[in-house]
Motif scaffolding. Structure first.
Motif, PDB file in Angstrom:
ATOM      1  N   HIS A  29     -21.063 -39.331  26.694  1.00  0.00           N
ATOM      2  CA  HIS A  29     -19.788 -39.261  27.411  1.00  0.00           C
ATOM      3  C   HIS A  29     -18.636 -38.984  26.451  1.00  0.00           C
ATOM      4  O   HIS A  29     -17.660 -38.316  26.817  1.00  0.00           O
ATOM      5  CB  HIS A  29     -19.555 -40.576  28.163  1.00  0.00           C
TER       6      HIS A  29
ATOM      7  N   SER B 121     -19.711 -34.429  36.001  1.00  0.00           N
ATOM      8  CA  SER B 121     -19.192 -35.616  35.312  1.00  0.00           C
ATOM      9  C   SER B 121     -20.347 -36.504  34.884  1.00  0.00           C
ATOM     10  O   SER B 121     -21.485 -36.363  35.363  1.00  0.00           O
ATOM     11  CB  SER B 121     -18.257 -36.407  36.242  1.00  0.00           C
ATOM     12  N   THR B 122     -20.045 -37.442  33.982  1.00  0.00           N
ATOM     13  CA  THR B 122     -21.057 -38.407  33.549  1.00  0.00           C
ATOM     14  C   THR B 122     -21.502 -39.273  34.718  1.00  0.00           C
ATOM     15  O   THR B 122     -22.676 -39.645  34.823  1.00  0.00           O
ATOM     16  CB  THR B 122     -20.490 -39.290  32.422  1.00  0.00           C
TER      17      THR B 122
ATOM     18  N   MET C 152     -14.978 -44.300  31.931  1.00  0.00           N
ATOM     19  CA  MET C 152     -15.213 -43.572  33.184  1.00  0.00           C
ATOM     20  C   MET C 152     -14.200 -43.959  34.259  1.00  0.00           C
ATOM     21  O   MET C 152     -14.254 -43.445  35.377  1.00  0.00           O
ATOM     22  CB  MET C 152     -16.638 -43.856  33.689  1.00  0.00           C
TER      23      MET C 152
END
Length: 451
Positions: free
Chosen positions: A228, A359-360, A186
């Motif tokens: 993810h 987004s994650t 991330m």
């Protein structure tokens, strides 16, 4: 340790040795009723751990070593802040002997002529009247862990405790492994995982007091990492295993709707439906060895008690209860216990359909908000319930859960007196500190919140 190492790391080593001494004192010399000592030890550990993480951000191997050492110090200690482990051992030995823990109440089962497990009277007395008077409410994968101890250590309470502790430590190491990988993928600093791994709250409540939220967190972070990486099928399986340890991750399933249907890298509605089916099917399969209509009724009844009968360390509910006394003249927990969960669901659905999931990181942030709302609206908030929001906060910009993990130990005041009476001033301090810091963070980062 060579001289060069000591010269380079003398201050962190000194801090770590101090932590080891405090953890040893916590595990082997502390009575739950000794509230002043508990708070002093815990406050010192919070400060030292904070300094350690900040000092060793660039040396993760040393932080890992300290994290393992701090946990191993508890290996041979019986939990001193919780009696739940007696029920864990009881359930495990029942399953190992062929009894269904969802089908029998300990108080009644112990009086049957054909019933016999080692140390049964000691276990029932140890778990307390509340646990001994109800069916088990621990999901199947948790029961499997209990059963492993029942098979390996069928007549030693300490032996069972050691087995539980080893499993929890391994789960924490798994969280460390997948948490670092998720942070790296991330684009976030890997050292942030240690705000969870080296948090005294996690070490004391999970490794020390044997709460299996650690195992639930391990599966949840593994699942999020797989999601993810777009390995959504296996993510669903692992997510189902997390639910099979503790039911709390069920809260997050609605939040996946917009994440799967986001504009970028769209996974689509079909895959979302399959994800839900696989996740739920995994949980159902884990229940099959115990299944009967009676078992389902008993299990759901035990879960329902937490919403309609029990109250501890609550926030909004205590305000509602006070209003109820002013208006009705009695405790309205049965009514509030039904309405507050509905409000939680409405909040979670609002987060699911009216916030962005590009987004994650945004998904995890919304998961953090969802579980925070759930806990603030709950009638019962035991300290170990913070494990999930704490791990989620690691992947976000919000650190208010760190503050909560520091002040929630004030709730142990209730065990310092024979009546188990809470001090409402301490409860107020806890939630004023939490909500005050939440407001500060939301105000400071409102552009991130509205993103």
């Amino acid at each position: 340790m060579d001289l060069k190492f000591l010269k380079l790391y003398k201050f962190p080593v000194l801090l770590a040795l101090s932590c080891l001494a405090f953890y040893f004192s916590f595990g082997y010399g502390l009575e739950r009723s000794d509230f002043p000592r508990l708070i002093l030890l815990y406050t010192a550990l919070c400060f030292l751990s904070y300094k350690l993480v900040n000092m060793l951000k660039a040396d993760l191997r040393l932080l890992i070593g300290f994290a393992v050492l701090f946990r191993l110090i508890f290996l041979f200690a019986l939990p001193n802040l919780s009696q739940d482990y007696f029920r864990f051992i009881w359930d495990g030995r029942l399953v190992a002997e062929g009894w269904n823990p969802y089908q029998y109440i300990p108080d009644k089962l112990i009086n049957l002529e054909n019933f016999s497990i080692a140390q049964s009277k000691e276990l029932v007395m140890g778990m307390g009247n509340l646990s001994a008077g109800h069916f088990s409410n621990y999901p199947p994968l948790n029961q499997l862990i209990f059963t492993i101890a029942g098979w390996i250590s069928s007549s030693s309470i300490l032996g069972s405790v050691i087995i539980f502790r080893i499993i929890i430590i391994l789960a924490d190491l798994g969280t460390l492994f997948f948490g670092r990988k998720l942070l790296k993928s991330m684009g976030l600093p890997e050292h942030q995982i240690f705000w969870y791994i080296l948090n005294p709250f996690i070490i004391i409540e999970m490794t020390g007091n044997l709460h299996f939220e650690s195992v639930m967190v391990f599966f949840l972070i593994w699942s999020l990492y797989l999601l993810h990486q777009r390995k959504w099928f296996w993510s669903a399986v692992i997510f189902g295993l997390s639910i099979s340890v503790k039911l709390l991750p069920l809260l997050f399933l609605p939040l996946l709707f917009k994440y799967f249907n986001r504009s970028k890298e769209q996974l689509g509605l079909r895959k979302l439906i399959i994800y839900y089916l696989v996740c739920i099917l995994t949980g159902i399969i884990s229940f099959l060895p115990f299944y009967s209509a009676e078992v389902v009724s008993n299990f759901l009844g035990s879960i329902g008690l937490w919403f309609g009968k029990f109250e501890f360390n609550a926030s909004i509910y205590y305000l509602v209860r006070w209003i109820g006394f002013q208006v009705k003249g009695y405790n309205i927990i049965e009514t509030a216990g039904k309405i507050l969960p509905i409000i939680s669901i409405i909040v979670i659905l609002g987060l699911s359909f009216f916030r962005r999931f590009q987004s994650t990181k945004q998904l995890i942030t919304n998961m953090l908000f969802a579980v925070t709302a759930y806990l603030l609206l709950s009638t019962t908030v035991h300290p170990w319930y913070l494990a999930i929001p704490l791990i989620l906060s690691v992947f976000t910009e919000f650190k208010y859960i760190l503050i909560w993990s520091a002040v929630i130990m004030l709730s142990y005041y209730a065990y310092s007196n024979p009546e188990y009476q809470e001090n409402m001033w301490l409860v107020a301090i806890e939630y004023i500190a939490l909500i005050g810091f939440m407001i500060y963070e939301f105000y400071k980062g409102k552009s991130q919140v509205s993103a």
